[in-house]
Design a protein around this motif. Structure first.
Motif, PDB file in Angstrom:
ATOM      1  N   ASP A   1      -2.335  -9.860  -2.756  1.00  0.00           N
ATOM      2  CA  ASP A   1      -2.270  -8.703  -1.862  1.00  0.00           C
ATOM      3  C   ASP A   1      -2.951  -7.478  -2.472  1.00  0.00           C
ATOM      4  OD1 ASP A   1      -1.017 -10.260  -0.010  1.00  0.00           O
ATOM      5  OD2 ASP A   1       0.977  -9.387  -0.290  1.00  0.00           O
ATOM      6  N   MET A   2      -2.839  -7.289  -3.779  1.00  0.00           N
ATOM      7  CA  MET A   2      -3.557  -6.182  -4.433  1.00  0.00           C
ATOM      8  C   MET A   2      -5.065  -6.395  -4.298  1.00  0.00           C
ATOM      9  SD  MET A   2      -1.543  -3.822  -5.500  1.00  0.00           S
ATOM     10  CE  MET A   2      -2.454  -2.847  -6.683  1.00  0.00           C
ATOM     11  N   LYS A   3      -5.506  -7.636  -4.423  1.00  0.00           N
ATOM     12  CA  LYS A   3      -6.927  -7.944  -4.267  1.00  0.00           C
ATOM     13  C   LYS A   3      -7.380  -7.647  -2.834  1.00  0.00           C
ATOM     14  CE  LYS A   3     -10.312 -11.562  -5.036  1.00  0.00           C
ATOM     15  NZ  LYS A   3     -10.562 -12.916  -5.506  1.00  0.00           N
ATOM     16  N   THR A   4      -6.529  -7.964  -1.865  1.00  0.00           N
ATOM     17  CA  THR A   4      -6.860  -7.672  -0.468  1.00  0.00           C
ATOM     18  C   THR A   4      -6.973  -6.168  -0.234  1.00  0.00           C
ATOM     19  OG1 THR A   4      -5.750  -9.686   0.278  1.00  0.00           O
ATOM     20  CG2 THR A   4      -6.110  -7.973   1.931  1.00  0.00           C
ATOM     21  N   LEU A   5      -6.068  -5.388  -0.808  1.00  0.00           N
ATOM     22  CA  LEU A   5      -6.150  -3.926  -0.672  1.00  0.00           C
ATOM     23  C   LEU A   5      -7.461  -3.402  -1.251  1.00  0.00           C
ATOM     24  CD1 LEU A   5      -2.497  -2.777  -1.511  1.00  0.00           C
ATOM     25  CD2 LEU A   5      -3.562  -3.044   0.742  1.00  0.00           C
ATOM     26  N   CYS A   6      -7.926  -4.017  -2.331  1.00  0.00           N
ATOM     27  CA  CYS A   6      -9.221  -3.640  -2.911  1.00  0.00           C
ATOM     28  C   CYS A   6     -10.362  -4.075  -1.992  1.00  0.00           C
ATOM     29  CB  CYS A   6      -9.396  -4.265  -4.289  1.00  0.00           C
ATOM     30  SG  CYS A   6      -8.314  -3.601  -5.556  1.00  0.00           S
TER      31      CYS A   6
ATOM     32  N   TYR B   1       0.836  -1.205   0.000  1.00  0.00           N
ATOM     33  CA  TYR B   1       0.000   0.000   0.000  1.00  0.00           C
ATOM     34  C   TYR B   1       0.872   1.257   0.000  1.00  0.00           C
ATOM     35  CZ  TYR B   1      -3.176   3.659   1.389  1.00  0.00           C
ATOM     36  OH  TYR B   1      -3.883   4.836   1.437  1.00  0.00           O
ATOM     37  N   LEU B   2       1.917   1.258   0.811  1.00  0.00           N
ATOM     38  CA  LEU B   2       2.817   2.421   0.843  1.00  0.00           C
ATOM     39  C   LEU B   2       3.511   2.599  -0.504  1.00  0.00           C
ATOM     40  CD1 LEU B   2       4.360   2.005   4.404  1.00  0.00           C
ATOM     41  CD2 LEU B   2       2.513   3.533   3.691  1.00  0.00           C
ATOM     42  N   PHE B   3       3.901   1.501  -1.142  1.00  0.00           N
ATOM     43  CA  PHE B   3       4.503   1.583  -2.472  1.00  0.00           C
ATOM     44  C   PHE B   3       3.506   2.177  -3.469  1.00  0.00           C
ATOM     45  CE2 PHE B   3       5.745  -0.285  -6.581  1.00  0.00           C
ATOM     46  CZ  PHE B   3       7.036   0.248  -6.671  1.00  0.00           C
ATOM     47  N   CYS B   4       2.238   1.796  -3.340  1.00  0.00           N
ATOM     48  CA  CYS B   4       1.200   2.390  -4.194  1.00  0.00           C
ATOM     49  C   CYS B   4       1.089   3.889  -3.950  1.00  0.00           C
ATOM     50  CB  CYS B   4      -0.150   1.722  -3.932  1.00  0.00           C
ATOM     51  SG  CYS B   4      -0.296   0.018  -4.497  1.00  0.00           S
ATOM     52  N   ARG B   5       1.169   4.292  -2.700  1.00  0.00           N
ATOM     53  CA  ARG B   5       1.079   5.726  -2.385  1.00  0.00           C
ATOM     54  C   ARG B   5       2.240   6.513  -2.987  1.00  0.00           C
ATOM     55  NH1 ARG B   5      -2.069   7.426   2.127  1.00  0.00           N
ATOM     56  NH2 ARG B   5      -1.231   9.464   1.583  1.00  0.00           N
ATOM     57  N   PHE B   6       3.411   5.886  -3.094  1.00  0.00           N
ATOM     58  CA  PHE B   6       4.551   6.555  -3.726  1.00  0.00           C
ATOM     59  C   PHE B   6       4.301   6.812  -5.211  1.00  0.00           C
ATOM     60  CE2 PHE B   6       7.411   4.680  -0.308  1.00  0.00           C
ATOM     61  CZ  PHE B   6       7.498   5.882   0.379  1.00  0.00           C
TER      62      PHE B   6
ATOM     63  N   LEU C   1      10.068  -5.685  -3.770  1.00  0.00           N
ATOM     64  CA  LEU C   1       9.096  -5.942  -2.701  1.00  0.00           C
ATOM     65  C   LEU C   1       8.694  -7.413  -2.584  1.00  0.00           C
ATOM     66  CD1 LEU C   1       6.530  -3.020  -2.809  1.00  0.00           C
ATOM     67  CD2 LEU C   1       7.690  -3.885  -0.811  1.00  0.00           C
ATOM     68  N   TYR C   2       8.524  -8.092  -3.701  1.00  0.00           N
ATOM     69  CA  TYR C   2       7.978  -9.437  -3.674  1.00  0.00           C
ATOM     70  C   TYR C   2       8.907 -10.519  -4.203  1.00  0.00           C
ATOM     71  CZ  TYR C   2       3.432  -8.050  -2.055  1.00  0.00           C
ATOM     72  OH  TYR C   2       2.406  -7.589  -1.285  1.00  0.00           O
ATOM     73  N   GLY C   3      10.090 -10.197  -4.594  1.00  0.00           N
ATOM     74  CA  GLY C   3      10.972 -11.217  -5.140  1.00  0.00           C
ATOM     75  C   GLY C   3      10.352 -11.850  -6.373  1.00  0.00           C
ATOM     76  N   LEU C   4      10.108 -13.146  -6.321  1.00  0.00           N
ATOM     77  CA  LEU C   4       9.503 -13.849  -7.453  1.00  0.00           C
ATOM     78  C   LEU C   4       8.058 -14.264  -7.177  1.00  0.00           C
ATOM     79  CD1 LEU C   4      12.556 -16.090  -8.387  1.00  0.00           C
ATOM     80  CD2 LEU C   4      11.855 -13.941  -9.448  1.00  0.00           C
ATOM     81  N   SER C   5       7.456 -13.738  -6.124  1.00  0.00           N
ATOM     82  CA  SER C   5       6.110 -14.142  -5.694  1.00  0.00           C
ATOM     83  C   SER C   5       5.028 -13.365  -6.440  1.00  0.00           C
ATOM     84  CB  SER C   5       5.939 -13.938  -4.192  1.00  0.00           C
ATOM     85  OG  SER C   5       6.925 -14.627  -3.485  1.00  0.00           O
TER      86      SER C   5
ATOM     87  N   LYS D   1       6.602  -3.398 -12.208  1.00  0.00           N
ATOM     88  CA  LYS D   1       6.958  -2.257 -11.348  1.00  0.00           C
ATOM     89  C   LYS D   1       7.305  -2.734  -9.940  1.00  0.00           C
ATOM     90  CE  LYS D   1       4.967   1.679 -11.992  1.00  0.00           C
ATOM     91  NZ  LYS D   1       4.154   2.889 -11.999  1.00  0.00           N
ATOM     92  N   VAL D   2       6.510  -3.649  -9.423  1.00  0.00           N
ATOM     93  CA  VAL D   2       6.740  -4.158  -8.063  1.00  0.00           C
ATOM     94  C   VAL D   2       7.986  -5.041  -8.024  1.00  0.00           C
ATOM     95  CG1 VAL D   2       5.768  -5.593  -6.246  1.00  0.00           C
ATOM     96  CG2 VAL D   2       4.337  -3.954  -7.417  1.00  0.00           C
ATOM     97  N   ARG D   3       8.172  -5.865  -9.036  1.00  0.00           N
ATOM     98  CA  ARG D   3       9.345  -6.745  -9.089  1.00  0.00           C
ATOM     99  C   ARG D   3      10.633  -5.924  -9.115  1.00  0.00           C
ATOM    100  NH1 ARG D   3       9.206 -10.025 -14.106  1.00  0.00           N
ATOM    101  NH2 ARG D   3       9.979  -8.089 -14.933  1.00  0.00           N
ATOM    102  N   SER D   4      10.646  -4.833  -9.874  1.00  0.00           N
ATOM    103  CA  SER D   4      11.852  -4.008  -9.947  1.00  0.00           C
ATOM    104  C   SER D   4      12.156  -3.310  -8.621  1.00  0.00           C
ATOM    105  CB  SER D   4      11.733  -2.977 -11.067  1.00  0.00           C
ATOM    106  OG  SER D   4      10.738  -2.024 -10.754  1.00  0.00           O
ATOM    107  N   SER D   5      11.139  -3.134  -7.781  1.00  0.00           N
ATOM    108  CA  SER D   5      11.364  -2.508  -6.481  1.00  0.00           C
ATOM    109  C   SER D   5      11.906  -3.498  -5.452  1.00  0.00           C
ATOM    110  CB  SER D   5      10.067  -1.907  -5.955  1.00  0.00           C
ATOM    111  OG  SER D   5       9.203  -2.932  -5.512  1.00  0.00           O
TER     112      SER D   5
END
Length: 135
Positions: free
Chosen positions: A95-100, A43-48, A84-88, A78-82
């Motif tokens: 997790d995006m679905k949960t945020l929704c 969520y914080l990454f989304c806010r950025f 945050l999730y490695g290869l998951s 975008k998330v993989r390059s940051s």
């Protein structure tokens, strides 16, 4: 006299840093408490992404719903390059679905499977999450 950073402040060599404000009402809400630490980080990454140069409003100038600041792109690349999730990849989409589900964000365009970036918007539906989860 130059400003001296406090130990808890980050020291970036480029001279500027972005931050995200989380209000107490959100932090203490049932929606926030339902999140895992990984989902909070996402969520914080989304806010950025609010300050990102590549935004849906720029790519779709004639589409009114994409013109507000709360709309942003988010995809696996975008998330993989940051890091945050490695290869998951599946975990990221869960997790995006949960945020929704808890109402922190809304998906405006699902790009998964179509090779386009998904478009999301920040939402205030998290304020109603307690009433929905109680039923």
């Amino acid at each position: 006299m130059a400003y001296k950073r406090k130990p808890y402040e980050s020291a970036r060599p480029r001279g500027h840093d972005r931050y995200v404000a989380i209000y107490e009402s959100m932090y203490t809400s049932p929606a926030w408490k339902a999140l895992t630490p990984k989902q909070i980080g996402l969520y914080l990454f989304c806010r950025f992404q609010i300050g990102a140069k590549n935004r849906p409003g720029i790519d779709y100038p004639d589409y009114e719903p994409y013109q507000c600041q709360e709309v942003f792109y988010m995809n696996w690349a975008k998330v993989r390059s940051s890091g945050l999730y490695g290869l998951s990849k599946d975990r990221f989409y869960q997790d995006m679905k949960t945020l929704c589900t808890v109402g922190l964000i809304e998906r405006l365009l699902d790009g998964r499977g179509r090779r386009v970036k998904s478009v999301y918007r920040f939402s205030d539906l998290w304020q109603k999450y307690k009433a929905e989860s109680a039923t």
